[in-house]
Design an enzyme around this catalytic site. Structure first.
Site, PDB file in Angstrom:
ATOM      1  N   ASP A 286      46.276 -37.526  48.818  1.00 15.73           N
ATOM      2  CA  ASP A 286      47.581 -36.988  49.177  1.00 15.73           C
ATOM      3  C   ASP A 286      47.338 -35.829  50.150  1.00 15.73           C
ATOM      4  O   ASP A 286      46.202 -35.386  50.362  1.00 15.73           O
ATOM      5  CB  ASP A 286      48.387 -36.560  47.939  1.00 15.73           C
TER       6      ASP A 286
HETATM    7  C1  NOJ Z   1      52.898 -35.465  50.017  1.00 14.42           C
HETATM    8  C2  NOJ Z   1      53.559 -36.420  49.068  1.00 14.42           C
HETATM    9  O1  NOJ Z   1      53.152 -36.153  47.749  1.00 14.42           O
HETATM   10  C3  NOJ Z   1      53.270 -37.863  49.393  1.00 14.42           C
HETATM   11  O2  NOJ Z   1      54.008 -38.674  48.533  1.00 14.42           O
HETATM   12  C4  NOJ Z   1      53.574 -38.151  50.828  1.00 14.42           C
HETATM   13  O3  NOJ Z   1      53.359 -39.507  51.117  1.00 14.42           O
HETATM   14  C5  NOJ Z   1      52.695 -37.266  51.675  1.00 14.42           C
HETATM   15  N1  NOJ Z   1      53.009 -35.874  51.400  1.00 14.42           N
HETATM   16  C6  NOJ Z   1      52.850 -37.550  53.167  1.00 14.42           C
HETATM   17  O4  NOJ Z   1      54.060 -37.103  53.612  1.00 14.42           O
END
Ligand code: NOJ
Length: 747
Positions: A286
């Protein structure tokens, strides 16, 4: 030789030919991947594991980096996120084509509830319990996004969520692993379509692996502490279902699980995902989560973070730059074998091949196709239908709904009536060149619906937040002139989503005060609640004349709401999460264990597992949702009352539409294992059927119960069905059980 025999031989020959051609294709692709891998320097390999944010949007804390172009030219970047549109993706791909090996970039994006055409937020859509509808919404999103240069969506989020304080409940399918698994699979199929590499297909990314939805206290990014049994029985099944449906990428999560950050968690990513489950795709971290292991205090610095992540099974680093900064040194220091890097690179290159990017890096960059996909009226039609299916009718006193199209005067009041973007919900892609407010407001939706003789009046009444009541007077005045009031209240779209945890999940500001004043006029008040999460709204629940829980419905919100308000669509949605009476009940979910001193709401309760000052029941339970018609359940029949492990019970139940309207009912089947070596939940959803019935019509609905439905993880985490008695409960919600019986599993 008989004809039948020849047919069988023919069919099996065809099957083995197609299996062997599939195998040959796979082998060929693997050879292609290897042929590139052999040409790559270590720096170029690490480059493939590196994903950067483009500057079009920020969905996390951005790192200033002025040399992205240079790095892409040097082959040091494998993927970009937050970069959308044919023009933009093409220009970045051109930069990648200047690199030594011309390895194409992957473009990833959070396409969560639609791209240009927006759909209900996922939790809302889950309320439809309509897997075809859910798949079709993901299909539309993928068709639009892939035509707009994108290869990869960071969806579906399949985290089970039992705490509505957690803002990300909006992004999943609610509290139940069975419903959640089916929806996870539908979304993956929708995004990926028939075959990766088709022009309207995009890679799904199942997230957040794993157990992110169980963040303690409902605080986003918080720790998770849970037993292996809970993990396997409740939190992992939707991930497995998504994988079985063909998902090709996974994203890990910000949380630690029992003390080990998911990003560096070899048990999750290597033992379970890539080991036991045989996942052949790749895992992306993430946003920044590799570096955040330093904050967790699980590693000392970026060097250790990169080591933990790569050995733990994270293939691609989203935005933390620790792979870029430390992997080469880790290899030189012999801490990371090159085979580990090669494995991650292979997984990523394979997807680039499967998408067809090595044949044509600009395959998804075609303006004509983009224009056509973003202006397809069929997408709007689907969005309207899915949105109407997602609206939950919570209350309908005196059958005030549906409203007559001949109503003389309707007062449409509230801060969300004329709002546009608020209907979109949290995740929003700014599609270049497209009016981002391409949305039918609720006001417009009603105007589109009503006839020339109906008088539609408007007052805002108040804002979503704040304590300003100066608009109440005008609202009360128009209410007094009307036959019925429709009041649209709720949350702002940025109040429920990522990093939007709230401890007070009531309806914000003075909106419920406004309702009180409007009810004092003596007029019936129909309340629309716009939000992304289960809210606590006891005053509204107890006093409003009718309530439609509309969630955030997307582009076609206004039309869909009007369809339901006036009865062109009969509501059929059912809640995928329990709605608490008070935050004090959280976490609250229907499939809880039996306790030694079972809780009751009995006034004289003493020494049992209840609250002294609060009901143990939710305000609205899992599976709850009303219709304009009524359904009667009868004639539950089981083909057998005793089965062996290898046998199946056929279950049938008769459903009759006893009301005045045609309607759809979600017939829900729950089981209870009365005695288990591990304490079993009081009930578990094991099947459901959504069925349409004309007014007055009856249908026999059939289910099958087999060993799978009776199994659970025992103490050794083996998936077993234990002999003994089971209760079967079929009904219209988890509490509204209409027919019951029991049967026995024998050895
Ligand atoms: C953080 C989020 O937790 C995730 O779900 C998302 O895909 C990413 N950022 C990218 O934006």
């Amino acid at each position: 030789m008989s004809r039948k025999f020849l047919q069988i031989i023919g069919a099996s020959l065809l099957l083995s030919l197609s299996i062997s051609s599939l195998y040959a294709q796979k082998k060929k692709l693997a050879q292609k991947v290897d042929s590139i891998l052999h040409l790559m320097t270590l720096e170029e390999k690490i480059g493939q594991l590196n994903q950067y944010n483009d500057d079009q949007a920020a969905t996390g804390p951005v790192t200033q980096d002025n040399d992205k172009i240079g790095q892409i030219k040097r082959g040091q970047v494998g993927s970009l996120l937050n970069c959308v549109g044919v023009a933009r993706t093409r220009s970045w791909q051109k930069v990648a084509m200047q690199s030594r090996l011309k390895i194409p970039l992957l473009f990833g994006q959070d396409v969560i509830h639609g791209y240009k055409t927006t759909f209900p937020i996922p939790l809302g859509e889950a309320s439809s319990w309509d897997l075809d509808a859910i798949e079709s919404s993901a299909r539309v999103a993928a068709t639009e996004a892939s035509a707009s240069g994108l290869h990869w969506t960071f969806a579906p989020m399949v985290d089970i969520a039992r705490d509505p304080r957690w803002g990300r409940v909006m992004e999943g399918a609610g509290e139940d692993p069975y419903l959640g698994s089916l929806i996870a699979a539908a979304r993956v199929k929708g995004f990926q379509g028939n075959r990766l590499g088709d022009l309207n297909s995009m890679m799904a990314c199942v997230k957040h692996f794993a157990a992110y939805g169980a963040a303690i206290g409902g605080r986003d990014y918080n720790s998770v502490d849970m037993s292996d049994r809970l993990l396997w029985e409740v939190y992992l099944p939707p991930f497995k279902a998504a994988l079985d449906a063909g998902a090709v990428t996974f994203m890990n999560s910000f949380n630690d699980l029992n003390g080990v950050p998911a990003t560096g968690n070899a048990y999750l990513q290597r033992t379970i995902l890539k080991g036991k489950w045989g996942f052949k795709g790749f895992v992306v971290s993430d946003w920044g989560s590799i570096g955040e292991m330093i904050n967790h205090g699980n590693v000392k610095d970026g060097y250790e973070a990169a080591l933990s992540a790569i050995t733990g099974g994270s293939d691609m680093d989203m935005e933390s730059r620790n792979y870029k900064n430390s992997l080469a040194k880790l290899v030189a220091d012999k801490k990371v074998p090159i085979a580990l890097i090669d494995d991650a690179v292979r997984r990523i290159l394979l997807k680039k091949f499967e998408l067809g990017l090595f044949d044509d890096p600009f395959k998804y960059c075609n303006e004509e196709r983009e224009k056509a996909a973003l202006n397809n009226p069929e997408h709007t039609r689907i969005a309207r239908s899915v949105a109407a299916k997602s609206i939950v009718l919570l209350k309908n006193e005196n059958n005030i709904l549906p409203l007559s199209k001949n109503t003389k005067t309707i007062a449409f009041i509230g801060p969300l009536v004329k709002a546009l973007k608020q209907n979109k919900g949290f995740w929003d892609v700014e599609v270049p060149g497209v009016d981002s407010e391409h949305i039918v407001s609720q006001w417009q939706g009603l105007k589109n619906k009503i006839g020339a003789t109906t008088n539609l009046l408007y007052a805002k009444g108040c804002e979503i937040e704040g304590d300003d009541k100066s608009g109440f007077g005008e609202a009360i005045a128009i209410a007094k002139q009307s036959d019925v009031v429709v009041l649209s209240i709720g949350e702002r779209r940025d109040m429920t989503g990522e990093a939007k945890s709230r401890s007070n999940i009531g309806i914000p500001g003075v909106q419920e005060d406004l309702l009180k004043e409007l009810l004092a006029t003596g007029k019936p008040v129909v309340v629309l609640i716009n939000t992304g999460r289960p809210l606590v709204f006891n005053y509204t629940a107890d006093h409003a004349t009718a309530i439609l829980y509309t969630w955030w419905l997307g582009s076609e919100a206004g039309n869909a709401i009007a369809d339901v308000l006036f009865g062109d669509v009969n509501p059929s949605a059912k809640l995928p999460m329990s709605f608490p009476v008070s935050v004090g009940q959280i976490p609250i979910y229907y499939s809880h264990f039996s306790t030694g001193r079972p809780a009751t709401d009995d006034k004289n309760r003493i020494y049992n597992s209840s609250y002294n000052d609060l009901s143990i029941f939710p305000k609205y339970e899992f599976g709850y949702g009303k219709s304009y018609t009524s359904f009667e359940y009868s004639k539950l029949q089981l083909s057998k009352k005793k089965i062996k492990q290898t046998e199946t019970i056929e279950v049938s139940v008769t459903i009759a539409n006893t009301g005045k309207y045609d309607g759809d009912e979600v017939v829900q089947l729950y089981l209870r294992d009365r005695v288990g070596s591990i304490v079993r939940p009081v009930q578990e959803l094991k099947d459901f059927k959504k069925t349409s019935l004309k007014a007055g019509e009856s249908k026999v609905i059939q289910f099958k119960i087999d060993k799978q439905k009776l199994s659970f993880y025992n103490q050794l985490l083996n998936w077993v069905a234990e002999p003994g008695d089971f209760d079967i409960m079929i009904g219209s919600s988890s509490r509204d059980i209409r027919v019951k019986d029991s049967f026995e599993l024998i050895n």
